[in-house]
Write a protein that holds these residues in place. Structure first.
Motif, PDB file in Angstrom:
ATOM      1  N   PRO A 526      16.447 -47.859  31.137  1.00 14.07           N
ATOM      2  CA  PRO A 526      14.616 -46.738  30.093  1.00 14.07           C
ATOM      3  C   PRO A 526      13.152 -47.236  31.171  1.00 14.07           C
ATOM      4  O   PRO A 526      13.530 -48.571  31.585  1.00 14.07           O
ATOM      5  CB  PRO A 526      14.616 -47.571  28.708  1.00 14.07           C
ATOM      6  CG  PRO A 526      16.634 -47.886  28.990  1.00 14.07           C
ATOM      7  CD  PRO A 526      16.536 -48.419  30.604  1.00 14.07           C
ATOM      8  N   ASN A 527      12.270 -46.818  30.506  1.00 14.95           N
ATOM      9  CA  ASN A 527      11.486 -47.018  31.066  1.00 14.95           C
ATOM     10  C   ASN A 527      10.395 -48.441  30.411  1.00 14.95           C
ATOM     11  O   ASN A 527      11.912 -48.279  29.737  1.00 14.95           O
ATOM     12  CB  ASN A 527      10.315 -46.250  31.115  1.00 14.95           C
ATOM     13  CG  ASN A 527       9.853 -44.942  29.984  1.00 14.95           C
ATOM     14  OD1 ASN A 527      10.867 -46.128  29.292  1.00 14.95           O
ATOM     15  ND2 ASN A 527       9.163 -44.477  29.852  1.00 14.95           N
ATOM     16  N   ALA A 528       9.343 -49.161  30.905  1.00 13.67           N
ATOM     17  CA  ALA A 528       8.777 -50.026  29.645  1.00 13.67           C
ATOM     18  C   ALA A 528       8.412 -49.458  28.235  1.00 13.67           C
ATOM     19  O   ALA A 528       9.394 -50.436  27.391  1.00 13.67           O
ATOM     20  CB  ALA A 528       7.647 -50.119  30.016  1.00 13.67           C
ATOM     21  N   GLU A 529       8.141 -48.173  27.951  1.00 15.14           N
ATOM     22  CA  GLU A 529       7.834 -47.999  26.720  1.00 15.14           C
ATOM     23  C   GLU A 529       9.631 -47.834  26.215  1.00 15.14           C
ATOM     24  O   GLU A 529       9.512 -47.547  24.886  1.00 15.14           O
ATOM     25  CB  GLU A 529       7.618 -46.792  26.841  1.00 15.14           C
ATOM     26  CG  GLU A 529       6.273 -46.781  26.759  1.00 15.14           C
ATOM     27  CD  GLU A 529       4.843 -47.175  28.778  1.00 15.14           C
ATOM     28  OE1 GLU A 529       6.839 -46.162  29.353  1.00 15.14           O
ATOM     29  OE2 GLU A 529       4.339 -47.568  28.948  1.00 15.14           O
ATOM     30  N   ARG A 530      10.824 -47.155  26.445  1.00 17.90           N
ATOM     31  CA  ARG A 530      12.067 -46.765  26.259  1.00 17.90           C
ATOM     32  C   ARG A 530      12.272 -45.704  25.230  1.00 17.90           C
ATOM     33  O   ARG A 530      12.870 -45.514  24.324  1.00 17.90           O
ATOM     34  CB  ARG A 530      12.603 -48.361  25.343  1.00 17.90           C
ATOM     35  CG  ARG A 530      12.845 -49.478  26.316  1.00 17.90           C
ATOM     36  CD  ARG A 530      13.225 -50.578  25.431  1.00 17.90           C
ATOM     37  NE  ARG A 530      13.191 -51.795  25.994  1.00 17.90           N
ATOM     38  CZ  ARG A 530      14.001 -53.342  25.271  1.00 17.90           C
ATOM     39  NH1 ARG A 530      14.186 -52.722  24.178  1.00 17.90           N
ATOM     40  NH2 ARG A 530      13.796 -54.302  26.004  1.00 17.90           N
ATOM     41  N   ASN A 531      11.658 -44.817  26.092  1.00 13.07           N
ATOM     42  CA  ASN A 531      11.275 -43.762  25.724  1.00 13.07           C
ATOM     43  C   ASN A 531      11.770 -42.110  26.525  1.00 13.07           C
ATOM     44  O   ASN A 531      12.423 -41.099  26.352  1.00 13.07           O
ATOM     45  CB  ASN A 531      10.232 -42.602  25.090  1.00 13.07           C
ATOM     46  CG  ASN A 531       9.001 -42.797  26.497  1.00 13.07           C
ATOM     47  OD1 ASN A 531       9.764 -42.837  27.430  1.00 13.07           O
ATOM     48  ND2 ASN A 531       7.962 -42.930  25.591  1.00 13.07           N
ATOM     49  N   ILE A 532      12.132 -42.802  28.081  1.00 14.73           N
ATOM     50  CA  ILE A 532      13.104 -42.014  28.538  1.00 14.73           C
ATOM     51  C   ILE A 532      13.449 -42.919  29.429  1.00 14.73           C
ATOM     52  O   ILE A 532      13.436 -44.079  29.752  1.00 14.73           O
ATOM     53  CB  ILE A 532      11.709 -41.079  30.121  1.00 14.73           C
ATOM     54  CG1 ILE A 532      10.335 -40.415  28.988  1.00 14.73           C
ATOM     55  CG2 ILE A 532      12.506 -40.432  31.003  1.00 14.73           C
ATOM     56  CD1 ILE A 532       9.338 -39.606  29.820  1.00 14.73           C
ATOM     57  N   CYS A 533      15.070 -41.626  30.020  1.00 13.40           N
ATOM     58  CA  CYS A 533      15.654 -42.580  31.466  1.00 13.40           C
ATOM     59  C   CYS A 533      15.373 -42.532  32.015  1.00 13.40           C
ATOM     60  O   CYS A 533      15.761 -40.916  32.787  1.00 13.40           O
ATOM     61  CB  CYS A 533      17.359 -41.963  30.460  1.00 13.40           C
ATOM     62  SG  CYS A 533      17.530 -43.231  28.903  1.00 13.40           S
ATOM     63  N   PHE A 534      15.655 -43.367  33.261  1.00 15.47           N
ATOM     64  CA  PHE A 534      15.178 -42.910  34.920  1.00 15.47           C
ATOM     65  C   PHE A 534      16.122 -43.270  35.948  1.00 15.47           C
ATOM     66  O   PHE A 534      16.731 -44.246  34.902  1.00 15.47           O
ATOM     67  CB  PHE A 534      13.830 -43.841  35.448  1.00 15.47           C
ATOM     68  CG  PHE A 534      12.365 -43.050  34.564  1.00 15.47           C
ATOM     69  CD1 PHE A 534      11.996 -41.658  35.210  1.00 15.47           C
ATOM     70  CD2 PHE A 534      11.660 -43.759  34.203  1.00 15.47           C
ATOM     71  CE1 PHE A 534      11.160 -41.432  35.050  1.00 15.47           C
ATOM     72  CE2 PHE A 534      10.277 -42.388  33.693  1.00 15.47           C
ATOM     73  CZ  PHE A 534      10.628 -41.788  34.132  1.00 15.47           C
ATOM     74  N   PRO A 535      16.396 -42.656  36.824  1.00 16.74           N
ATOM     75  CA  PRO A 535      17.521 -43.287  37.578  1.00 16.74           C
ATOM     76  C   PRO A 535      16.793 -44.734  38.354  1.00 16.74           C
ATOM     77  O   PRO A 535      16.354 -45.241  38.344  1.00 16.74           O
ATOM     78  CB  PRO A 535      17.254 -41.857  38.508  1.00 16.74           C
ATOM     79  CG  PRO A 535      16.697 -41.100  38.130  1.00 16.74           C
ATOM     80  CD  PRO A 535      15.918 -41.544  36.887  1.00 16.74           C
ATOM     81  N   LYS A 536      18.079 -45.307  37.769  1.00 12.87           N
ATOM     82  CA  LYS A 536      18.672 -46.993  38.083  1.00 12.87           C
ATOM     83  C   LYS A 536      17.659 -46.582  39.413  1.00 12.87           C
ATOM     84  O   LYS A 536      18.568 -46.342  40.606  1.00 12.87           O
ATOM     85  CB  LYS A 536      19.353 -47.632  37.984  1.00 12.87           C
ATOM     86  CG  LYS A 536      19.612 -47.843  36.989  1.00 12.87           C
ATOM     87  CD  LYS A 536      21.500 -48.274  36.220  1.00 12.87           C
ATOM     88  CE  LYS A 536      21.866 -48.656  34.979  1.00 12.87           C
ATOM     89  NZ  LYS A 536      23.115 -49.536  34.876  1.00 12.87           N
ATOM     90  N   PRO A 537      17.197 -48.102  39.717  1.00 11.37           N
ATOM     91  CA  PRO A 537      16.368 -47.704  41.599  1.00 11.37           C
ATOM     92  C   PRO A 537      18.002 -48.706  42.302  1.00 11.37           C
ATOM     93  O   PRO A 537      18.582 -49.191  41.768  1.00 11.37           O
ATOM     94  CB  PRO A 537      14.967 -49.225  41.215  1.00 11.37           C
ATOM     95  CG  PRO A 537      15.422 -49.358  40.465  1.00 11.37           C
ATOM     96  CD  PRO A 537      16.349 -48.919  39.333  1.00 11.37           C
ATOM     97  N   VAL A 538      18.584 -47.658  43.749  1.00 11.54           N
ATOM     98  CA  VAL A 538      18.977 -48.478  44.166  1.00 11.54           C
ATOM     99  C   VAL A 538      18.903 -49.631  45.939  1.00 11.54           C
ATOM    100  O   VAL A 538      17.980 -49.326  46.158  1.00 11.54           O
ATOM    101  CB  VAL A 538      20.174 -47.132  45.556  1.00 11.54           C
ATOM    102  CG1 VAL A 538      21.371 -47.475  46.253  1.00 11.54           C
ATOM    103  CG2 VAL A 538      20.221 -45.846  44.110  1.00 11.54           C
ATOM    104  N   GLU A 539      19.717 -50.694  45.134  1.00 11.91           N
ATOM    105  CA  GLU A 539      18.983 -52.000  46.103  1.00 11.91           C
ATOM    106  C   GLU A 539      20.349 -52.254  46.783  1.00 11.91           C
ATOM    107  O   GLU A 539      21.605 -52.310  46.515  1.00 11.91           O
ATOM    108  CB  GLU A 539      18.729 -52.700  45.102  1.00 11.91           C
ATOM    109  CG  GLU A 539      18.432 -53.795  45.564  1.00 11.91           C
ATOM    110  CD  GLU A 539      18.131 -55.763  45.330  1.00 11.91           C
ATOM    111  OE1 GLU A 539      18.757 -56.481  44.760  1.00 11.91           O
ATOM    112  OE2 GLU A 539      16.848 -55.488  44.308  1.00 11.91           O
ATOM    113  N   PHE A 540      20.155 -52.307  48.642  1.00 11.83           N
ATOM    114  CA  PHE A 540      20.509 -52.779  49.481  1.00 11.83           C
ATOM    115  C   PHE A 540      20.152 -53.311  50.806  1.00 11.83           C
ATOM    116  O   PHE A 540      18.416 -53.547  50.578  1.00 11.83           O
ATOM    117  CB  PHE A 540      21.499 -51.863  49.513  1.00 11.83           C
ATOM    118  CG  PHE A 540      21.102 -50.789  50.543  1.00 11.83           C
ATOM    119  CD1 PHE A 540      20.416 -50.682  51.923  1.00 11.83           C
ATOM    120  CD2 PHE A 540      20.992 -49.125  49.486  1.00 11.83           C
ATOM    121  CE1 PHE A 540      19.423 -49.404  52.239  1.00 11.83           C
ATOM    122  CE2 PHE A 540      19.391 -48.759  50.224  1.00 11.83           C
ATOM    123  CZ  PHE A 540      19.201 -48.261  51.490  1.00 11.83           C
TER     124      PHE A 540
END
Length: 813
Positions: A526-540
């Motif tokens: 979720p975003n900060a407002e918890r009203n939309i699901c965004f793709p998680k950032p991929v970390e490497f």
């Protein structure tokens, strides 16, 4: 008035009945009405007379037949209404007929009325037993649609069931979920409100309070209801009440200012012109019966000669109250005598107001419905002419024909369904202030129950709300919960009262007033407002970030350092210090160190299938090659000093060929381990979703943990073995001995990789890779600095020590 067929009429011309305390010793007085005349109800009664006279003058409807009428005042009282019902059923004949065949000459053919539901029910229980049809113009209780209890009841006004549904949809349309409800304590109010509350519950509307009252109740009861309205938090009040009851309540509310309220009216009082005097109800909206026009009615209402007025006690009372005079000679000294100059056209009264004929048209249609039913039962077409019989039909025939009537009068259709109800159509009316400051009824829309679901409303004008506002007032128990929250009901309160709870971590709600939050898919957050699901950032560990740049710089720097060292050694390859330290193994060691530095670069960047297999195998093989070279150099040192002992020929068994074979053999074992690992269960790229909830770690899964730890274990085994040999050789004489340097390098190597294990296991995400790179670089730098830095220092800065003589001396390093 007499006629061939007599129609009864019952109207609530007065609103109260004179109450008498019976002493059971004398004959009780006849029932009689009290209070002022309801001018609107008088207009209804006169409209019935107008319609009957119009029919009697018609040449196409009941030709040759004269309709008569008997009109009674029910006082809006059940006892009087029942008394009237018996009169209409039995007739007024003074002689009791004892014969077998009753003429039924005194019985009415049908009845128009009553205005209220409760009196209508009481009347129907009497006249229904005689199959006398009753057609009401204003009894709207849904209970009267029950044909088992009221088989001969019809009405030209819609059932309250439709009005209740319409009111609930109206409240829902404007977003009001927290309302107050008041009703008349009668069949009309109780049944109508019950239907409304049921419909409101289905629409998700909550009711803060529901109060009942009746105009004859003590003032304390009316005050209690008024105080409930004043203290309530609901802005909107739905009033399902009769006009006479509502007048009493609004008078009580007007005595003491109360917070502004948005009134929603039922059709009974919402279109009553007499109610428009309550200015604090401006902005009220509600449903009204459709406006209509009855040609000639106004002239008929105004055509009251003194003789007509004097012939009727009701008209006499109305005339005297309207003009504040008395007809006749017996007047008090302070009262004036009506002199005949009184003009109804100048009178402002509901009786003369024909600008909004609503219920009046229902009376008009009821009379015509009865006339059509009598016509269909008594008349026949013969030789292109209509002939009607007189005194030949019974009431039950009229009931049968009423079920079938279907006609249009003045452009208004009249018909009844199986329950005796017409098609439900309403006008949406709004109490709006005019420029003069008075309140007037404005039709702002329509409601038709026969229209498609969801399209029953048609609003075509702007509405004015409470206090003259143009914005829709808000009436909710709790403000709407925004997206990102969910509703949690407050204990002990209706479902419209709730708290807004933020969605838990990893869950969202994307709708207003969401009852639940739902989790995002595995690869979304979720975003900060918890009203939309965004793709998680991929970390490497990438080459673009600071940590990656620093590690890459050290990696390339270490490789360059190894190449420079090799160049220095190659440039001075003939010097004693290079030749004394096994130059072949030294160059091979420098090459392997270069590969060790460079293999750390394979751990950076986005993992792929090939990079995952390459990074671990390249690391394992290059490090084993490196350690093998160091191990070879350590063995050479030991063998060299063993060879100096008398009679020893050890160096014959560990010459250059054996040294190369040792390095190749040790490296081949690692290659074999890596090959088995890659064949059976190779490393592969994997999205790690467990370490961090809010982001994805893209990493290389080991595939087989046994393979990974076998590679590391083999490296560790060689390092420990090399360290033990170096410790044994560290105290051998002469400066030729480099075992001390190897001991320090192996000590650093082992320390780095021993600390690597817990750091690797406990480091999260991309830092796991960074720890592994750090271990590779630290151990590589430890080897190159401990083994080659002292020699390069002598070669470059102390060339005078780079001689065979100095090498043979003690404490060179």
């Amino acid at each position: 008035m007499d006629g061939d067929y007599v129609i009864g009429g019952v109207f609530s011309i007065h609103n109260y009945i004179y109450t008498v305390k019976h002493n059971y010793t004398t004959m009780p007085e006849p029932l009689r009405c009290t209070g002022s005349i309801d001018a609107r109800e008088l207009r209804f009664a006169r409209t019935m007379v107008f319609a009957i006279e119009e029919i009697n003058n018609s040449t196409w409807l009941l030709p040759g037949v004269r309709l008569g009428y008997q009109i009674h005042d029910s006082c809006a009282s059940v006892p009087v209404a029942v008394h009237v019902a018996f009169q209409l059923s039995n007739g007024l004949d003074p002689v009791f007929d004892t014969g077998d065949n009753c003429s039924q000459s005194g019985r009415v053919t049908a009845i128009v009325g009553e205005s209220g539901s409760t009196p209508s029910i009481s009347m129907m229980r009497v006249v229904g037993s005689f199959n006398i049809p009753q057609v009401s113009h204003f009894a709207t209780c849904a209970c009267l649609s029950n044909k088992q209890q009221y088989p001969s009841f019809f009405r030209t006004v819609s059932s309250d069931q439709f009005q209740a549904d319409a009111l609930a949809k109206l409240v829902k349309r404007f977003g009001w979920t927290w309302i107050g409800a008041i009703r008349s304590d009668s069949d009309y109010g109780n049944n109508g409100m019950a239907s409304f509350l049921d419909a409101a519950h289905k629409e998700g509307i909550c009711v803060e309070y529901s109060e009942s009252f009746y105009r004859t109740q003590p003032r304390s009861k009316i005050q209690r209801v008024a105080n409930v309205i004043r203290r309530s938090t609901a802005m909107v009040v739905v009033a399902f009440a009769a006009s006479g009851d509502m007048r009493i309540l609004l008078e009580e509310l007007s005595r003491e200012p109360s917070p502004p309220r948005q009134w929603i009216s039922s059709e009974s009082w919402g279109t009553d012109p007499d109610m428009l005097r309550f200015n604090f109800c401006a902005g009220a909206i509600g449903f009204g019966i459709q406006q209509s026009v009855i040609p000639g009615l106004r002239d008929f209402l105004l055509d009251l000669s003194p003789n007509k007025v004097a012939a009727s006690p009701v008209l006499t009372e109305f005339w005297e109250d309207a003009f504040n005079c008395r007809l006749g000679k017996s007047v008090a000294t302070d009262e004036s005598v009506c002199d005949g100059t009184e003009d109804l056209q100048t009178l402002r009264s509901p009786y003369t107001d024909t600008s909004q004929l609503r219920i009046t048209n229902m009376v008009y249609k009821a009379v015509y419905a009865i006339a059509h039913a009598i016509h269909n039962a008594a008349c026949q077409n013969k030789n292109s002419t209509t002939q009607c019989d007189k005194f030949t039909i019974e009431s039950k025939q009229v009931v049968t024909q009423l079920k079938k009537v279907k006609f249009s009068q003045n452009g208004y259709d009249v018909s009844f369904d199986a329950n005796g109800d017409p098609v439900a159509t309403y006008e949406l009316v709004n109490w709006q202030k005019s420029k003069s400051g008075s309140i007037e009824l404005v039709t702002v829309g329509h409601y038709d129950a026969s229209w498609p679901v969801g399209q029953e409303f048609q609003i075509n004008k702007n509405l004015t709300w409470v206090e003259g506002n143009t914005q829709v007032p808000v009436s909710v128990c709790t403000d709407s919960c925004p997206p990102g929250t969910r509703k949690m009901l407050q204990k002990g309160k209706p479902i419209c009262c709730y708290d807004c709870i933020p969605c838990p971590e990893g869950e969202i709600s994307n709708a207003t007033d969401s009852p639940d939050c739902f989790p995002c898919p595995k690869e979304f957050w979720p975003n900060a407002e918890r009203n939309i699901c965004f793709p998680k950032p991929v970390e490497f560990l990438s080459f673009d970030e600071v940590l990656g740049i620093v590690l890459a710089a050290f990696s390339v720097g270490g490789a360059c350092l190894a190449i420079i060292t090799a160049a220095v050694f190659f440039r001075h390859r003939t010097s004693p210090i290079v030749r004394a330290n096994n130059s072949e193994l030294s160059f091979l060691l420098l090459v392997s160190l270069t590969l060790c530095f460079l293999c750390s670069l394979t751990f950076m960047g986005m993992p792929s299938e090939w990079s995952c297999m390459l990074r671990h195998t390249a690391f394992g093989i290059t490090f084993v090659l490196c350690i093998s070279c160091v191990l070879g150099k350590t063995i050479v040192v030991l063998m060299a000093f063993k060879a100096t002992l008398p009679g020893s020929n050890v160096m014959k068994w560990f010459g250059p060929l054996q040294q190369r074979m040792t390095v190749v053999s040790f490296t081949f074992i690692q290659v074999l381990i890596c090959t088995i690992w890659l064949v059976l269960s190779p490393p592969f790229p994997m999205k790690n979703l467990t370490i961090y909830k809010e982001r994805i770690i893209l990493e290389c899964a080991l595939g087989s943990a046994i393979g990974f730890w076998a590679v590391l274990g083999y490296i560790g085994l060689l390092a420990v073995f090399c360290f033990m040999l170096a410790v044994l050789a560290r105290k051998l004489p002469d400066n030729f001995n480099e075992a001390k340097l190897i001991t320090f390098s192996m000590l650093i190597f082992c320390a780095v990789w021993i600390t690597f294990i817990p750091a690797y296991v406990s480091s999260p995400g991309k830092f796991t890779v960074a720890v592994e790179i750090f271990a590779i670089l630290a151990s590589s730098f430890g080897l190159i600095l401990c083994i080659f830095a002292p020699k390069c220092f002598i070669i470059l800065f102390k060339p005078e020590k780079n001689t065979k003589k100095h090498l043979m001396n003690k404490n060179l390093f």
